[in-house]
Structures are given as C-alpha cells and as structure tokens.
Design an enzyme around this catalytic site. Structure first.
Site, PDB file in Angstrom:
ATOM      1  N   GLU A 431       0.830  -1.214   0.000  1.00 38.75           N
ATOM      2  CA  GLU A 431       0.000   0.000   0.000  1.00 38.75           C
ATOM      3  C   GLU A 431       0.860   1.259   0.000  1.00 38.75           C
ATOM      4  O   GLU A 431       0.536   2.244   0.673  1.00 38.75           O
ATOM      5  CB  GLU A 431      -0.991   0.010   1.175  1.00 38.75           C
ATOM      6  CG  GLU A 431      -2.208  -0.863   0.951  1.00 38.75           C
ATOM      7  CD  GLU A 431      -3.377  -0.511   1.850  1.00 38.75           C
ATOM      8  OE1 GLU A 431      -3.674   0.689   2.024  1.00 38.75           O
ATOM      9  OE2 GLU A 431      -3.993  -1.445   2.373  1.00 38.75           O
ATOM     10  N   HIS A 540       0.379  -8.256  -1.986  1.00 35.17           N
ATOM     11  CA  HIS A 540      -0.807  -7.763  -1.282  1.00 35.17           C
ATOM     12  C   HIS A 540      -2.009  -8.365  -1.988  1.00 35.17           C
ATOM     13  O   HIS A 540      -2.398  -7.913  -3.064  1.00 35.17           O
ATOM     14  CB  HIS A 540      -0.856  -6.241  -1.319  1.00 35.17           C
ATOM     15  CG  HIS A 540      -1.973  -5.653  -0.519  1.00 35.17           C
ATOM     16  ND1 HIS A 540      -2.314  -4.319  -0.587  1.00 35.17           N
ATOM     17  CD2 HIS A 540      -2.840  -6.206   0.377  1.00 35.17           C
ATOM     18  CE1 HIS A 540      -3.336  -4.086   0.230  1.00 35.17           C
ATOM     19  NE2 HIS A 540      -3.672  -5.213   0.818  1.00 35.17           N
ATOM     20  N   ASP A 623       1.029  -8.808   2.876  1.00 32.99           N
ATOM     21  CA  ASP A 623      -0.335  -8.781   3.396  1.00 32.99           C
ATOM     22  C   ASP A 623      -1.160  -9.753   2.556  1.00 32.99           C
ATOM     23  O   ASP A 623      -1.543  -9.454   1.427  1.00 32.99           O
ATOM     24  CB  ASP A 623      -0.894  -7.365   3.299  1.00 32.99           C
ATOM     25  CG  ASP A 623      -2.343  -7.269   3.765  1.00 32.99           C
ATOM     26  OD1 ASP A 623      -2.891  -8.296   4.215  1.00 32.99           O
ATOM     27  OD2 ASP A 623      -2.925  -6.172   3.676  1.00 32.99           O
ATOM     28  N   ASN A 625      -4.119 -11.048   3.542  1.00 32.65           N
ATOM     29  CA  ASN A 625      -5.538 -10.931   3.855  1.00 32.65           C
ATOM     30  C   ASN A 625      -6.185 -12.298   4.076  1.00 32.65           C
ATOM     31  O   ASN A 625      -7.329 -12.539   3.666  1.00 32.65           O
ATOM     32  CB  ASN A 625      -6.269 -10.181   2.739  1.00 32.65           C
ATOM     33  CG  ASN A 625      -6.202  -8.680   2.919  1.00 32.65           C
ATOM     34  OD1 ASN A 625      -6.400  -8.171   4.025  1.00 32.65           O
ATOM     35  ND2 ASN A 625      -5.882  -7.960   1.862  1.00 32.65           N
ATOM     36  N   ASN A 681      -3.378  -7.124  12.078  1.00 31.10           N
ATOM     37  CA  ASN A 681      -4.257  -6.063  11.590  1.00 31.10           C
ATOM     38  C   ASN A 681      -5.299  -5.799  12.672  1.00 31.10           C
ATOM     39  O   ASN A 681      -5.919  -6.742  13.175  1.00 31.10           O
ATOM     40  CB  ASN A 681      -4.934  -6.492  10.282  1.00 31.10           C
ATOM     41  CG  ASN A 681      -5.880  -5.429   9.736  1.00 31.10           C
ATOM     42  OD1 ASN A 681      -7.051  -5.701   9.498  1.00 31.10           O
ATOM     43  ND2 ASN A 681      -5.390  -4.226   9.522  1.00 31.10           N
ATOM     44  N   PHE A 686     -12.271  -5.601  13.060  1.00 28.49           N
ATOM     45  CA  PHE A 686     -11.472  -6.795  12.778  1.00 28.49           C
ATOM     46  C   PHE A 686     -10.184  -6.778  13.596  1.00 28.49           C
ATOM     47  O   PHE A 686      -9.532  -5.750  13.749  1.00 28.49           O
ATOM     48  CB  PHE A 686     -11.115  -6.895  11.287  1.00 28.49           C
ATOM     49  CG  PHE A 686     -10.255  -8.083  10.972  1.00 28.49           C
ATOM     50  CD1 PHE A 686     -10.803  -9.353  10.938  1.00 28.49           C
ATOM     51  CD2 PHE A 686      -8.900  -7.942  10.741  1.00 28.49           C
ATOM     52  CE1 PHE A 686     -10.017 -10.458  10.674  1.00 28.49           C
ATOM     53  CE2 PHE A 686      -8.110  -9.039  10.475  1.00 28.49           C
ATOM     54  CZ  PHE A 686      -8.662 -10.300  10.438  1.00 28.49           C
TER      55      PHE A 686
END
Length: 758
Positions: A431, A540, A623, A625, A681, A686
């Site tokens: 990011e 990512h 990342d 996710n 995170n 979350f």
C-alpha cells in the site's frame, strides 16, 4: 440482531430494534400525547390494520410463524415468562398531562408512509392487548422525584435546540415511563400477540446502512450459528452490581440495564464490542469508564437520569453513535450545549479531536528464538509492513482515529521513523503509492543506506501519468551496502490468469480474478561480502473474505511464477568482483556522479552456486488478507492443497481446480515459532493475523522476531491507526541465519586387525 428477545417454544415475534410505539398503553391515555418536533401525534396501534395508503411491508412485526419465536427474557423460556407477566396487577397512573398538537392529525396510513425516524423510536401504543401494563411504579419512583433524586417532569420540554435534541427529549420521556421489570421484554411479548405477521420487513435500518469498507473487512466476533438470542433485558430489577459472567456474552448486540440502582459500570464493559444498543438510564452512575470507548459498533448509548457531570474523552471513539442520551444529568454546560445545539455526532467529534490520546506505549519486545552464536555476516533481517496508503485512510473508514493521527504528513514521518528504528536489511512495503515512493520514501530511506524497487497495481496501465501518482503497489527496499540486485520481476496475477490456456474456458477467471489488479513483486539479491544469494518476494492479495477463491488463485499463481524464476535464477552466472563495489551518495539518492563515493569490498567471496531453484534462500512476505486457517496459508506452508478445497467453492480455475495447487518450496511462517502474533491487523471491526513472513527451512533459520503489542495498552485502544501506530497493520520483522551447505567428509575404511592380512 434478528435473534433479539427469543422465546423458545413461543409464537410471538419481536422486531429487531425496540420501538416504544409498542409500549403497553396506560388506561385512560388520550389519543394525543403532545409530540415534539418530527414525531407524529397519531401513532398507530399495532393491533390496527394498515391504512389504505400504508404499504404492506411497513409492518414491523412481519415474521412468519416459522420465525416467530423471537423473544428473550434473561435467557428464560416462554413458559417461565408467562408466570412473570403479572397481568392482574394495577396499572401505573401517569402524572403526565397530555396536550394535543395544534397541527393536523395525520391518518395512520399517511403516518406510516412518511415515518423515517432515525432512532426507530416513536410513541407508546394506545391499544393494549397483552395486559402487561406499566406497573409497580411505587417500587421505583416517588411522585415527584426519580430514585437518584432527579426531579420528575412529564410535561413537554421547551422547544430548544434542533430536531436531534427534540428526539432525545422524546426518548427521555419514554425511558421514564418504562418502570416495570424487564420492560423491553414485556413490551415485545405484548406487541407480538396483537400483530399479524406480514410478508416482509422494509423498516430495517441496520440492513439499509451502507457497509463501511475496512481493510481486512470481516467481523471481529464470529457468533455461534446456534446462538438463538443476542439481546438481554435486565431493566427494573433493582440491580446494584453487574456480575462478571455477563461480560462473557460477547455476542450481545443489545443490552438494557435501565431503571436499576447501579452506581458503577465495570471496566469489563469494553469486552462487549458487538453491542449496537446500550441503555444505562435511570441509575445512579456518576462516572463512566473509559472502556466504553471500545464499543465502536454502538448506535445508541442511553444514559438518561444519572449523576454524570463529565464524559470521558474515549467516547470520541464511538464514531457510529447516532444517539447519546444525556438529559437528566448534571452535565457541564460546554458538553451539553454541543448536543443541544448540534447533535450526537458533533459531540463525539469534539471529544475525539480534543482527546489527549492513548496512554504511553511500551516498546514491542524482541523475542529470541535461537541464541546459538552466529557470525554477523551470516545474519540478516527482513521487515514487512502494510503502511495504509493515504487514499484509504479516510475518516469514514477509521472514524475512531483523530484527524491529526490520520493525516498523511504525520503518518508518513512515523512510518519512516519506525523503518529507521527497525533497521532491516530488506524492507517490504505494501500500500505504498507511486508518488510517495518516488517523492518521499525513496529519497528519505536513501539516507539510511537503502535503495528500492516499486511496481504499482495493474490499473495504473490504463491511467494518465497524473492519475498514476495515487495508485498503490508493492515496494522492496534493501541495504545497498550489503546487497547487489541481480534481477527484479513484477507478477501481475490477472494478466497471467487470463492468458493461461487451461483457464480460458472458465468464466470464473474473467468474472472474479480478472477484475482484481493485485500484484506480487520478486527480487533476486546477492550478498556483496559472502556471495550468498537471496530471493525476496512480497504481495498484497485481495481483501474481501467473500473472495477466498480469488486469493487462493492469486497465491497459486505467485508460487508458480516464483518457482519458474528461481529455476532460472539458479543459472545466473557469478557476479564479477568489480560489480561488488558499493556506491554511496552524499546527497540522498542522487544520481549526480560528482557526489559519488566508491567503497571497494576487499577480498570479496565468489558468488555461491545453486544446483536448483529451491536451494536458494527464499523469503516470502506481505499482506495476504488470509487467516492461519485459510487455504492460502495452507498452500504456502504445506506446499499443496486439493482442487476441491473448500475455499475454492464451486468455482472453476482450470488446472488449479482439476489437479490441485502445489509448489516445490519448503516454507514456514517465521512467527509460527511463537504460535503467530495475536493480530497483525487491528481495526474496530477486525482483529486478526493476515500478514506473514515465511522462509525456506532448508536454507534459512529464524533466530529472532519482533514481538506483540502490550495487551494492557490495547484495553483502551479500539483500533489502529492512532498516535502511536501509523497504520492499521503492524510492522513484522524476523532475523534469519543462512544455513551453510555441509561439507562432505571423506572417511577411510578401517578393517581392524585384519588390515594388511593379505
């Protein structure tokens, strides 16, 4: 929310948000109650049929019989509830003097068609059918004062402030009228007996709210599917203390503790982070715990008729709060005037922006995994960090974060300071947008000895040069004094997927994978001093949990491409000694030759040779996710998954779903040595592990890790970013040691006494 107030074996249903329209009527109540502001005077009774202009879906009690057992009274069953109703007890006699509106009386159908009250609170009903009237008033009130000494005034308040304040005053009046034990549960049961179910429910405010985007985007609490209730009514029970087991009910969405004798709210209230409605009205509370600021899902916090003189600044975290009920408290005029003249949102913003910030934080500890002495030249560390790009750090997404902490100029300096403190040999960033890579981080990190590469997401190819500046991507920085770059590669998932011959016939590739422009980046390095080579890759993946199949395909493509690259890089020839000289620049990352200063490595070791790609030390981070129980994590760490994996669902992706997915590397998560971190995170909705550093166990070993955030600090912090953490993700760091190939020893066979016999 739909499971609020469940009665096992009952037949009544209760609308998911309590609506005082269905308070059992008091005998003798006039048809008009003097509504204030936007509230209509002709409140329809649930027992009446809709008017000719009323849409059928307006009915708030519209569940079919199959779903009608929706009432919960402190976890008790329906039979027990009937014994508590007290149907023959005398009704409460109101002291309120009702004055009709001077305006026109609206028809019931017209009222229904235009009811849009944000809080879903209207008026009490006038037609009682359940018999559970407002009774036992003498147990709680004297005619002129509340139990905490607050004067009772049932007359309509003066029309001061705006519509929001008028609605608050209406709620305040209705709270004072709810004097029975468990009033919400009683009203729910009474209303459900007199209302016919309809076909649908169009008056569902929660369902109509636009879902807020969150990086990581799925709920903090996974509520048990067998959980049949989520609302608890403890109102009017003469409680003086709340027992500790209550705060284990983290699934609760609505909690009513109004009309008791509480003087203290336990700090453990902060554990009930799924609460949407919380009512502590009509108690004797003088101080609110800061932990209330952890309940960031709250829409309504009712504190009417207590002894509050001030509000903790932590309430500024409640960015989704629509109604803060504070009337009937001796609150200081500065705070009260804000909500009277403006609304709840303005008061919450004021508290958030003027808060002093969270308490000082303890540095994250360094965790030693292996303390075996190792030569410094054989050690190196890797940092990975999703820095939360500027365009994603909006107040809508991170409403609990003060604007000064969300400001990019502030955050980018904090990010740089953290990277400088970590001092990793290799730094992987996600990011990071194109403008900040070229105009800030590239130059700023050059002062700490770094050089870097950057690739933006695929969407940048269709944009103008000006628009490309804000497109984020992935970057890898490396210590220029230690490494020389042999190659770098962009891995564009969607382009690779749509060009695979085995996937061209599968529509899911075009409908699900092609529309996601996530990327991976790989770099091939050589240590200038030791000749050791190293592959570092970062990525990512797509964020949405509903697209687990897409994330799995993306990581399968990533591993497939790195496998091909590693085999090719195993054949890269040795680097000439002259190319191992280090160039340092005195003017940042300048390319001006006159500022160059050359440092020559004495007696450099020749480049190491590798028989195959899997022999090269390999670090994969980023990342992803994806949680540790996901197919993505399983594929990376176990090397294969079947084509019928549950994360793939019924979607078809060529060879991946036909033959399964696999890769030849033996990879392990560095943080698996400590069972992973509690989270990587952290936002208001979350908290989980989705970032990883993985490594090839045949060529590398872990000797140290950057540890977790102090748990005590987190007890009053609902999410990141904040004044101490510039991103919603944590920076991860792992220190590795390179495993040297074992030298083959030549041993001579000893035949013992028979030696030389012949």
């Amino acid at each position: 929310m739909a499971d609020a107030y469940r009665f096992h074996g009952g037949t009544g249903s209760y609308y998911q948000q309590f609506n005082p329209r269905h308070i059992p009527g008091r005998p003798g109540s006039p048809a008009s109650s003097g509504r204030i502001g936007a509230f209509n005077t002709d409140t329809p009774s649930p027992s009446r049929s809709p008017g000719p202009q009323s849409p059928a879906q307006y009915s708030m009690y519209n569940h079919t019989n199959a779903h009608s057992s929706q009432a919960m009274l402190n976890g008790a069953g329906h039979q027990r509830y009937n014994l508590q109703m007290g149907l023959n007890k005398p009704s409460f006699n109101s002291h309120q003097t009702h004055q009709p509106h001077t305006g026109q009386q609206q028809h019931h159908g017209e009222h229904a068609a235009h009811s849009t009250h944000p809080t879903n609170y209207v008026s009490h009903q006038h037609n009682q059918s359940g018999g559970g009237g407002l009774n036992n008033a003498a147990n709680h009130f004297t005619p002129s004062h509340m139990q905490n000494g607050t004067p009772v005034n049932y007359n309509n308040p003066p029309k001061q402030g705006g519509d929001h304040w008028h609605k608050q005053m209406e709620l305040h009046r209705m709270e004072r009228e709810m004097t029975t034990t468990h009033p919400h549960a009683r009203n729910a049961s009474s209303a459900s007996k007199s209302v016919l179910p309809s076909a649908g429910n169009a008056f569902n405010k929660e369902g109509e709210r636009e879902e807020r985007y969150r990086p990581g985007g799925w709920p903090t609490e996974q509520v048990d599917e067998e959980q049949t209730w989520s609302e608890l009514d403890l109102g009017g029970s003469n409680l003086r203390i709340l027992a500790a087991p209550l705060f284990k009910y983290t699934f609760l969405t609505r909690l009513h503790v109004n009309n008791n004798k509480l003087q203290h709210i336990p700090e453990t209230i902060g554990k009930l982070r799924n609460l949407v409605h919380l009512d502590f009205s009509l108690n004797e509370i003088s101080v609110l715990p800061p932990q209330l600021g952890m309940l960031t899902n709250l829409r309504e916090l009712l504190l009417f008729d207590n002894l509050l003189e001030d509000l903790p600044c932590e309430l500024g975290n409640l960015y989704q709060l629509e109604m803060l009920g504070i009337e009937g408290n001796p609150l200081n005029e500065e705070l009260k005037s804000i909500i009277v003249e403006e609304d709840t949102a303005t008061l919450i913003t004021h508290l958030r922006e003027n808060a002093p910030g969270p308490p000082d934080i303890v540095d994250r500890p360094w965790v030693v995994i292996d303390d075996t002495p190792v030569a410094e030249k054989d050690k190196f560390s890797v940092v990975t960090f999703n820095i939360l790009c500027d365009k994603s750090a909006t107040q809508a997404a991170f409403g609990y974060t003060p604007s000064n902490a969300l400001n990019w100029d502030t955050r980018k300096k904090m990010i740089l300071a953290e990277l400088a403190e970590r001092d990793g040999d290799v730094v992987c960033l996600q990011e990071i947008d194109q403008e900040n890579f070229h105009n800030y981080f590239r130059e700023a990190l050059a002062h700490y000895g770094y050089k870097g590469i950057f690739f933006p997401r695929g969407r940048s190819k269709t944009m103008s040069e000006f628009q490309q500046r804000t497109v984020d991507g992935c970057a890898i920085f490396y210590k220029n004094s230690r490494y020389v770059v042999l190659d770098k590669q962009l891995i564009d998932f969607k382009n690779i997927a749509i060009n695979r011959p085995d996937m061209k016939a599968d529509h899911d590739v075009f409908n699900r994978v092609m529309i996601r422009d996530n990327i991976g980046v790989a770099i091939f390095l050589e240590d200038r001093k030791t000749g050791t080579r190293l592959i570092v890759a970062t990525t990512h993946l797509f964020w949405d949990e509903a697209f687990r199949d897409v994330k799995l395909v993306q990581v399968a493509i990533l591993m497939e491409e790195i496998t091909h690259l590693a085999q090719r890089w195993a054949n890269v020839p040795a680097v000439p000694e002259k190319d191992k000289a280090v160039f340092r620049f005195t003017n940042g990352d300048s390319l001006d030759d006159e500022d160059d200063k050359e440092v020559v490595i004495e007696n450099p070791i020749p480049s190491m040779e590798y028989a195959k790609g899997t022999d090269i030390p390999f670090v994969l981070c980023g990342d992803f996710n994806s949680k540790p129980d996901s197919g993505v994590y399983q594929l990376i760490t176990q090397g294969e998954i079947p084509g019928i994996h549950q994360d793939l669902g019924q979607y078809k992706y060529g060879k991946f779903t036909r033959d399964g997915m696999n890769h030849p590397f033996a990879l392990k998560s560095a943080y698996s040595h400590i069972g992973e971190l509690p989270f990587t995170n952290y936002t208001s909705n979350f908290r989980g592990v989705i970032d990883y550093i993985t490594y090839s166990i045949n060529s590398l070993g872990v000797i140290g890790l950057l540890g977790e955030v102090d748990p005590e600090y987190l007890e009053r912090v609902p999410g990141f970013p904040n004044q101490h953490f510039p991103s919603d993700h944590l920076a991860l760091q792992s220190e590795f040691v390179v495993k040297r190939p074992k030298e083959k020893k030549i041993t001579q066979v000893d035949f013992g006494p028979q030696k030389g016999r012949h």
